[in-house]
Every structure is written in structure tokens, then in C-alpha cells.
Design a protein around this motif. Structure first.
Motif, short mmCIF file in Angstrom:
data_model
loop_
_atom_site.label_atom_id
_atom_site.label_comp_id
_atom_site.label_asym_id
_atom_site.label_seq_id
_atom_site.Cartn_x
_atom_site.Cartn_y
_atom_site.Cartn_z
N UNK A 98 -6.65 0.12 -6.53
CA UNK A 98 -7.50 0.22 -7.71
C UNK A 98 -8.01 1.64 -7.97
N UNK A 99 -7.50 2.59 -7.19
CA UNK A 99 -7.89 4.00 -7.33
C UNK A 99 -6.64 4.80 -7.69
N UNK A 100 -6.75 5.69 -8.68
CA UNK A 100 -5.62 6.54 -9.04
C UNK A 100 -5.52 7.68 -8.02
N UNK A 101 -4.82 7.40 -6.94
CA UNK A 101 -4.74 8.37 -5.83
C UNK A 101 -3.96 9.62 -6.19
N UNK A 102 -3.22 9.60 -7.30
CA UNK A 102 -2.50 10.81 -7.73
C UNK A 102 -3.46 11.92 -8.16
N UNK A 103 -4.72 11.56 -8.40
CA UNK A 103 -5.73 12.54 -8.81
C UNK A 103 -6.47 13.18 -7.63
N UNK A 104 -6.12 12.76 -6.42
CA UNK A 104 -6.83 13.20 -5.22
C UNK A 104 -5.85 13.75 -4.19
N UNK A 105 -6.38 14.61 -3.34
CA UNK A 105 -5.58 15.07 -2.20
C UNK A 105 -6.43 14.99 -0.94
N UNK A 106 -5.80 14.57 0.16
CA UNK A 106 -6.57 14.46 1.41
C UNK A 106 -7.03 15.83 1.89
N UNK A 107 -8.16 15.85 2.57
CA UNK A 107 -8.67 17.10 3.13
C UNK A 107 -8.69 16.96 4.65
N UNK A 108 -9.05 18.04 5.31
CA UNK A 108 -9.17 18.03 6.77
C UNK A 108 -10.55 17.54 7.22
N UNK A 109 -11.42 17.22 6.27
CA UNK A 109 -12.77 16.80 6.61
C UNK A 109 -12.77 15.41 7.23
N UNK A 110 -13.48 15.27 8.32
CA UNK A 110 -13.71 13.98 8.98
C UNK A 110 -15.15 13.96 9.47
N UNK A 111 -15.80 12.82 9.32
CA UNK A 111 -17.15 12.65 9.86
C UNK A 111 -17.16 11.35 10.65
N UNK A 112 -18.11 11.23 11.55
CA UNK A 112 -18.21 10.03 12.37
C UNK A 112 -19.55 9.36 12.15
N UNK A 113 -19.49 8.07 11.89
CA UNK A 113 -20.68 7.24 11.76
C UNK A 113 -20.70 6.30 12.96
N UNK A 114 -21.80 6.23 13.68
CA UNK A 114 -21.84 5.35 14.86
C UNK A 114 -21.75 3.86 14.51
#
Length: 135
Positions: free
Chosen positions: A63-79
Motif C-alpha cells: 500500500x506504499x509507493x516504494x518507488x518514491x523511496x530509497x533505503x538508507x543506512x540508518x538503523x535504530x533499536x527499540x527495546x
């Protein structure tokens, strides 16, 4: 938080009381726009309720137009949810510029919130998230 079913509810002692995370399937019509462009539209969101945070709408990737986005190297952790991966909105041609790390997902969430696996959620400080109740 009001009780919902079906859903996942976890209670974890954070030292100041129980931290709760609950995932509930929704039927709301969710539309996400960035710089006036619709980037996602869903009638099958997952609502995530978490202590101290506003409700977050997690949308299926279909349901998301993923062609408009690019993955980044950012990662975060939630406990309480696990490690999140992020995507940047590329920006519209001739329009607004890129919007870094505006959307995130949990590719391998903790078992207590397994339902949100690969669903995407948007920062409402950048994206306009419209939610309408359905009949």
C-alpha cells in the motif's frame, strides 16, 4: 490505553511502571502525503499503541509507493519492538527535495509485535497522515 482484541499486548517494567505496546488491526482509510503527493494509501493499517507515544499507523508495503523511496543506512533499536530500518523520500521532480529517514519498518521485530514485520510507518512531522473511519 483501551483494551482491544485481537492484538498483541506486552507489559515490561521500565522502572517507572509497565511499558505497554499493543498492535491492533484497523479498518481505517489511511492516506499519507508528502509535499502534496500521495505516497501511501491503505484500508488495512495496523495501529500500534505504545506508552507515552501517539498511535502509529503501520501500513502493508503493498500500500506504499516504494518507488518514491530509497533505503538508507540508518538503523535504530527499540527495546520493545526491535531494530528499525529507514527509507528516504526521494522528492518530486521539480518539487521539494529529499526527506531523509521519513519512513521506517521493522524487518525482524520482536515476537511480541510480530504483526508489524515489514509494515511501514511515517513520521507525522514530515508526512501528512490522514485517517478516516470506514463504515
Amino acid at each position: 490505553m483501551t483494551p482491544h482484541s485481537p492484538g498483541t499486548s506486552t507489559g515490561t517494567d521500565t522502572g517507572t511502571g509497565a511499558h505497554r505496546v499493543e498492535v491492533v488491526p484497523g479498518t481505517q482509510h489511511v492516506t499519507v502525503t508528502i509535499d502534496g503527493r500521495v505516497v501511501a494509501e491503505s484500508r488495512r493499517p495496523l495501529l500500534l499503541f505504545e506508552t507515552g507515544l501517539p498511535v502509529r499507523y503501520y501500513l502493508p508495503p503493498q500500500d506504499v509507493d516504494l518507488s518514491l523511496f530509497e533505503p538508507t543506512d540508518t538503523h535504530t533499536t527499540c527495546p520493545f519492538k526491535g531494530e528499525a530500518a529507514y527509507w528516504t523520500y526521494r522528492g518530486a521532480e521539480g518539487g521539494g527535495g529529499p526527506r531523509p529517514d521519513v519512513v521506517w519498518a521493522y524487518p525482524d521485530p520482536l515476537d511480541t509485535v510480530a504483526e508489524i514485520k515489514d509494515h511501514l510507518s511515517f513520521y507525522d512531522t514530515v508526512a501528512d497522515i490522514s485517517v478516516k473511519e470506514t463504515d
